[in-house]
Design a protein around this motif. Structure first.
Motif, short mmCIF file in Angstrom:
data_model
loop_
_atom_site.label_atom_id
_atom_site.label_comp_id
_atom_site.label_asym_id
_atom_site.label_seq_id
_atom_site.Cartn_x
_atom_site.Cartn_y
_atom_site.Cartn_z
N THR A 17 -34.00 33.34 35.86
CA THR A 17 -33.62 34.55 36.59
C THR A 17 -33.31 35.70 35.63
O THR A 17 -33.63 36.86 35.92
CB THR A 17 -32.41 34.27 37.47
N LEU A 18 -32.71 35.39 34.48
CA LEU A 18 -32.45 36.43 33.49
C LEU A 18 -33.75 37.01 32.94
O LEU A 18 -33.87 38.23 32.74
CB LEU A 18 -31.60 35.86 32.35
N CYS A 30 -28.99 41.19 29.41
CA CYS A 30 -28.68 41.30 30.84
C CYS A 30 -27.30 41.89 31.06
O CYS A 30 -27.10 42.67 32.01
CB CYS A 30 -28.78 39.93 31.49
N LEU A 31 -26.35 41.56 30.23
CA LEU A 31 -25.01 42.13 30.35
C LEU A 31 -25.04 43.64 30.13
O LEU A 31 -24.39 44.40 30.86
CB LEU A 31 -24.08 41.47 29.33
N PHE A 32 -25.78 44.08 29.14
CA PHE A 32 -25.89 45.51 28.87
C PHE A 32 -26.60 46.25 29.99
O PHE A 32 -26.35 47.44 30.22
CB PHE A 32 -26.64 45.71 27.54
N LYS A 77 -28.40 33.81 23.48
CA LYS A 77 -27.36 34.82 23.31
C LYS A 77 -27.93 36.23 23.41
O LYS A 77 -27.32 37.11 24.02
CB LYS A 77 -26.67 34.63 21.95
N GLN A 78 -29.10 36.46 22.84
CA GLN A 78 -29.74 37.77 22.95
C GLN A 78 -30.09 38.10 24.39
O GLN A 78 -29.91 39.23 24.85
CB GLN A 78 -30.99 37.81 22.07
N LEU A 79 -30.58 37.10 25.11
CA LEU A 79 -30.94 37.31 26.51
C LEU A 79 -29.70 37.59 27.36
O LEU A 79 -29.72 38.45 28.26
CB LEU A 79 -31.70 36.10 27.03
N ILE A 139 -38.83 44.55 22.93
CA ILE A 139 -38.91 43.26 23.62
C ILE A 139 -40.33 42.99 24.09
O ILE A 139 -40.85 41.87 23.96
CB ILE A 139 -37.93 43.25 24.81
N GLU A 140 -40.98 44.02 24.62
CA GLU A 140 -42.34 43.85 25.12
C GLU A 140 -43.33 43.59 23.99
O GLU A 140 -44.25 42.77 24.12
CB GLU A 140 -42.75 45.09 25.90
#
Length: 406
Positions: A362-363, A348-350, A342-344, A330-331
Motif C-alpha cells: 500500500t505504501l 510516506c510520512l513526509f 525506512k526510506q519508504l 525515485i522514478e
C-alpha cells in the motif's frame, strides 16, 4: 676459519678438562656447541617461519652436524618440498582461509573490544549497556550520513539538484535539522565533567537533544506518529481553505476541481485521474503562488514544519521544487519498490500518510500515485504539489487514528 670458530674452539678446549668432574659445565658445553652450529648455518639453511612450524606438515630432519659441502644439497631439498606444498590444491585451501578471515565480521568490525565490554556490562546493568550500544551504532550511522551529505553538497554546488540520488536528497532535507539538535552536545563535549550530566539528559530528552540515529525503533515510531498527528490537524485546515477559495472562482475548469472538493468533503478518496485533470486550476487565481492568501501560506508552513519568518513564498517554492526533484529521483532509480523500508516509511510520512498501519504494498501504491500527479505539474502549477498530501491522504483509512484524537 672465522674468528668466532677459533673463539668457540678455545672455550670448549679449556673447559674439557673440567667437564668430567662438573656435570653442569658439560651441559653448558653441549648447549653452546649446538647454538654455535645453529647461528652459523641459520642464514644458509633458511629455516621456515614460525607459522609453518605450527602446522602438521612434516619438515625435513636436519642432521646434528652439517658440513659446508652438504649445505647446498639441504637447500635444494627444502626448495623441492616448498614446490610440492605449493600445489594448486594447497593454494586453493590457503585462498579460502584468507577469504574467510577477510569476510569475518569480527575482523572487519573495529569495535569488537567495546562490544565485548558492553556484553560484560549487560550482566550488571542492562539499561546502561542498551544506551552504550545506541551511542556506538548511532555514531557510526551519523558519520556515514554526514559523508553522504557532504558529497551531496559538493555535487549540488557544481551541478543542479537533478544530479543527486534520492538518498542524497533525503539527507539534504532531513540531516541539517538533526545536526542542529546535536549542537548542544557537540559544544559541551570538550568541557570537562559535563558528560556526567549531558549524556543522561540527552537520553532523557532524545527528541530535542539527539538525532534519529540514536533513537530506538519504539521511539522512532512514537515521535513520527506525533509529528504526523500535528500535521494532520493542519491538513484539515488547508482543506477548509481550499474549499472556501473555490467559491471565489468561476470557470469551466473549476467543475473538475469542484468534483474533487465534493469527494473529499464527503469523506471519500478522490481518484488520481480527477486530480490530474484539475491541476490547471492551480495556475489561476487564487491558487497560484503569487495569489495565495497569507493565512493559507501560514498554514502550509506549519504543515511542513517550517518557520513563519521572512521570504515565505520563496521558501515554499523551493520546497515544492525539492519535492519534485525527489519524485524524479525515485522514478529514475526504478520506482518506490527499490527503496528500503525506512526510506519508504519516511517518504510516506513526509507525504501525509501513516506508514506504520499499512503494508509495504500500500505504501508503494501511494508513492506511485503521488509520482503520477507530480510528473504532470509544471512551473506555473507548482503550488499543487504542496497540496497533494491533502488531496491524497486526507480521508485514507491509515490516518483514521488521527481523526479520533481530534
Amino acid at each position: 676459519m672465522l674468528p668466532s670458530d677459533w673463539a668457540m674452539k678455545f672455550i670448549i678446549g679449556t673447559s674439557r678438562c673440567y667437564a668430567v668432574k662438573n656435570c653442569r659445565l658439560l651441559n653448558f658445553e653441549n648447549s653452546t656447541y649446538k647454538n654455535h652450529r645453529f647461528f652459523r648455518n641459520a642464514v644458509v639453511l633458511q629455516l621456515p617461519n614460525k607459522e609453518t612450524l605450527k602446522t602438521d606438515t612434516k619438515l625435513p630432519v636436519v642432521p646434528p652436524y652439517i658440513s659446508a659441502k652438504n649445505v647446498h644439497n639441504v637447500n635444494q631439498s627444502l626448495s623441492n618440498e616448498k614446490k610440492k606444498d605449493s600445489s594448486p590444491n594447497n593454494v586453493k585451501q590457503i585462498n579460502t582461509l584468507n577469504e574467510r578471515k577477510m569476510n569475518d565480521p569480527k575482523i572487519l568490525d573495529d569495535s569488537t573490544f567495546t562490544l565485548r565490554l558492553i556484553n560484560r556490562i549487560q550482566h550488571l546493568s542492562p539499561s546502561t549497556a542498551k544506551y552504550a550500544r545506541l551511542s556506538i551504532f548511532g555514531c557510526k550511522y551519523l558519520y556515514k550520513d554526514i559523508i553522504v551529505l557532504l558529497s551531496a553538497y559538493k555535487k549540488s554546488f557544481f551541478t543542479d539538484l537533478s544530479a543527486l540520488t534520492y538518498a542524497e536528497l533525503e539527507l539534504k532535507y532531513r540531516l541539517p535539522l538533526q545536526l542542529v539538535r546535536l549542537t548542544p552536545i557537540l559544544l559541551c563535549w570538550p568541557v570537562p565533567f559535563t558528560n556526567f550530566l549531558l549524556f543522561p539528559l540527552a537520553f532523557m530528552l532524545p527528541k530535542y537533544l539527539l538525532s534519529e540515529h540514536f533513537w530506538t525503533d519504539e521511539q522512532l515510531k512514537e515521535f513520527w506518529t506525533k509529528d504526523l498527528q500535528n500535521n494532520f490537524e493542519h491538513n484539515v485546515r488547508v482543506f477548509e481553505h481550499l474549499s472556501l477559495m473555490a467559491e471565489e472562482c468561476s470557470d469551466e475548469m473549476l467543475l473538475k476541481w469542484f468534483r474533487v472538493i465534493e469527494c473529499l468533503g464527503a469523506g471519500g478518496i478522490s481518484p488520481v485521474d480527477d486530480i490530474i485533470q484539475a491541476i490547471p486550476v492551480f495556475t489561476m487565481y487564487p491558487y497560484h503562488f503569487s495569489t495565495l492568501p497569507r493565512q493559507h501560506i501560514t498554514v502550509l508552513l506549519k504543515m511542513y514544519n517550517m518557520h513563519r519568518g521572512w521570504r515565505r513564498r520563496v521558501r515554499l517554492k523551493k520546497l515544492a521544487h525539492f519535492i519534485q526533484f525527489m519524485d524524479k529521483a525515485i522514478e529514475s532509480e526504478g520506482g518506490p519498490n527499490k527503496l528500503n523500508d525506512k526510506q519508504l516509511q519516511w517518504a510516506c510520512l513526509f507525504r501525509g500518510l501513516n506508514p506504520f498501519s499499512s503494508s509495504r504494498e500500500t505504501l508503494v501504491l501511494y508513492i506511485e500515485d503521488w509520482i503520477k500527479i507530480s510528473s504532470k505539474i509544471d512551473y506555473d502549477s507548482l503550488s499543487c504539489i504542496l497540496h497533494c498530501q491533502v488531496l491524497l491522504a486526507l480521508n485514507r483509512s491509515e490516518n483514521n487514528m488521527f481523526r479520533k484524537t481530534e
